[in-house]
Write a protein that holds these residues in place. Structure first.
Motif, PDB file in Angstrom:
ATOM      1  N   LEU A 103      43.746  -1.315  12.899  1.00  0.00           N
ATOM      2  CA  LEU A 103      42.306  -1.359  13.160  1.00  0.00           C
ATOM      3  C   LEU A 103      41.818  -0.065  13.784  1.00  0.00           C
ATOM      4  CD1 LEU A 103      39.612  -2.865  13.309  1.00  0.00           C
ATOM      5  CD2 LEU A 103      40.367  -3.836  15.497  1.00  0.00           C
ATOM      6  N   LEU A 104      42.563   0.436  14.766  1.00  0.00           N
ATOM      7  CA  LEU A 104      42.173   1.686  15.421  1.00  0.00           C
ATOM      8  C   LEU A 104      42.191   2.847  14.435  1.00  0.00           C
ATOM      9  CD1 LEU A 104      44.038   1.367  18.854  1.00  0.00           C
ATOM     10  CD2 LEU A 104      41.596   1.037  18.379  1.00  0.00           C
TER      11      LEU A 104
ATOM     12  N   MET B  96      36.835   5.860   9.730  1.00  0.00           N
ATOM     13  CA  MET B  96      35.415   5.620   9.489  1.00  0.00           C
ATOM     14  C   MET B  96      34.549   6.590  10.299  1.00  0.00           C
ATOM     15  SD  MET B  96      35.002   3.346   7.195  1.00  0.00           S
ATOM     16  CE  MET B  96      33.260   3.013   7.443  1.00  0.00           C
ATOM     17  N   GLU B  97      34.952   6.862  11.547  1.00  0.00           N
ATOM     18  CA  GLU B  97      34.205   7.803  12.380  1.00  0.00           C
ATOM     19  C   GLU B  97      34.282   9.211  11.809  1.00  0.00           C
ATOM     20  OE1 GLU B  97      31.860   9.243  15.498  1.00  0.00           O
ATOM     21  OE2 GLU B  97      32.200   7.240  14.668  1.00  0.00           O
TER      22      GLU B  97
ATOM     23  N   ARG C 232      32.041   9.327   8.841  1.00  0.00           N
ATOM     24  CA  ARG C 232      30.631   9.382   9.236  1.00  0.00           C
ATOM     25  C   ARG C 232      30.237  10.798   9.661  1.00  0.00           C
ATOM     26  NH1 ARG C 232      27.684   9.528  13.630  1.00  0.00           N
ATOM     27  NH2 ARG C 232      29.519   9.551  14.978  1.00  0.00           N
ATOM     28  N   ARG C 233      31.084  11.415  10.476  1.00  0.00           N
ATOM     29  CA  ARG C 233      30.787  12.779  10.920  1.00  0.00           C
ATOM     30  C   ARG C 233      30.779  13.761   9.754  1.00  0.00           C
ATOM     31  NH1 ARG C 233      34.546  13.251  16.395  1.00  0.00           N
ATOM     32  NH2 ARG C 233      33.399  11.700  17.656  1.00  0.00           N
ATOM     33  N   ARG C 234      31.753  13.605   8.849  1.00  0.00           N
ATOM     34  CA  ARG C 234      31.822  14.503   7.697  1.00  0.00           C
ATOM     35  C   ARG C 234      30.599  14.331   6.803  1.00  0.00           C
ATOM     36  NH1 ARG C 234      36.527  13.444   6.568  1.00  0.00           N
ATOM     37  NH2 ARG C 234      36.295  11.866   4.946  1.00  0.00           N
ATOM     38  N   THR C 235      30.158  13.086   6.628  1.00  0.00           N
ATOM     39  CA  THR C 235      28.978  12.826   5.813  1.00  0.00           C
ATOM     40  C   THR C 235      27.729  13.417   6.459  1.00  0.00           C
ATOM     41  OG1 THR C 235      29.964  10.768   4.992  1.00  0.00           O
ATOM     42  CG2 THR C 235      27.586  11.027   4.737  1.00  0.00           C
ATOM     43  N   GLU C 236      27.597  13.246   7.777  1.00  0.00           N
ATOM     44  CA  GLU C 236      26.447  13.825   8.475  1.00  0.00           C
ATOM     45  C   GLU C 236      26.442  15.342   8.349  1.00  0.00           C
ATOM     46  OE1 GLU C 236      26.629  12.487  12.475  1.00  0.00           O
ATOM     47  OE2 GLU C 236      25.792  10.497  12.041  1.00  0.00           O
TER      48      GLU C 236
END
Length: 207
Positions: free
Chosen positions: A50-51, A57-58, A61-65
């Motif tokens: 899970l971690l 996922m984090e 998200r950062r790469r997408t931003e």
């Protein structure tokens, strides 16, 4: 002689029955301990997965931003690079006009109109993150400038831009085109007491 009848032996099963649960208890506790250990290991394994998934996922998200921000900032880089030719042609048109004709009343309005067009064009580029670099008098920066020749000059620190052959352009923090410059040589080293304070270099970096 009459024989006395023998009594059948009575087997005392009470002790065995009492001892059975005590003998089974360690085995049961061992089985329960193994089951609990398996559950703890499974829990730790799931927690680790899970971690890892949350970390991925984090990062996503950062790469997408970052990619979205780059697309907004540099999406017009190709178009802006093509527009540099327009800026160069306007500049060449102004430079090709002899100085004595600039004050001619018949030509002066035309010259002022071309200069106004150039200023508006550059302001439009700036609104979209494109800036013009004219590093006259600045310290030579290989990330932003391209040295075309050296000029012997002891009056300025060594490595100072003393002539701009062609202006450069940057978009955001990226270089669209480096400035073509002539660089001084023979002067004091930059940062020495004789050279005085050095001109700050621009921040944008090349692609």
């Amino acid at each position: 002689m009459t024989q006395k009848p023998t009594r059948p032996e009575v087997v005392d099963e009470t002790l065995d029955a009492a001892d059975a649960p005590e003998n089974a208890a360690p085995e049961q506790e061992q089985a329960e301990g193994e089951t609990l250990e398996d559950l703890v290991n499974e829990r730790d394994d799931l927690k680790d997965k899970l971690l890892r998934a949350l970390a991925e996922m984090e990062n996503l998200r950062r790469r997408t931003e970052r990619e979205v921000a780059d697309a907004r900032a540099y999406g017009i880089a190709g178009f802006a690079r093509d527009m540099l030719t327009v800026a160069d042609n306007i500049q060449r048109a102004l430079e090709s006009l002899p100085a004595e004709l600039r004050d001619n009343e018949a030509i002066k309005p035309f010259v002022e109109g071309v200069e106004l067009t150039e200023r508006d064009f550059l302001k439009t580029l700036e609104r979209h993150g494109v800036r013009k670099l004219v590093p006259q008098g600045e310290r030579f920066d290989p990330n932003l400038h391209q040295a075309m020749f050296e000029v012997p000059d002891t009056s300025v620190p060594n490595g100072t831009v003393v002539q701009v052959v062609q202006a450069g352009f940057v978009i955001g923090e990226r270089v669209l085109r480096p400035a073509l410059v002539g660089v001084s040589k023979g002067g004091p080293k930059p940062g020495s007491a004789e050279s005085g304070p050095a001109a700050p270099a621009d921040e944008p970096k090349p692609n």
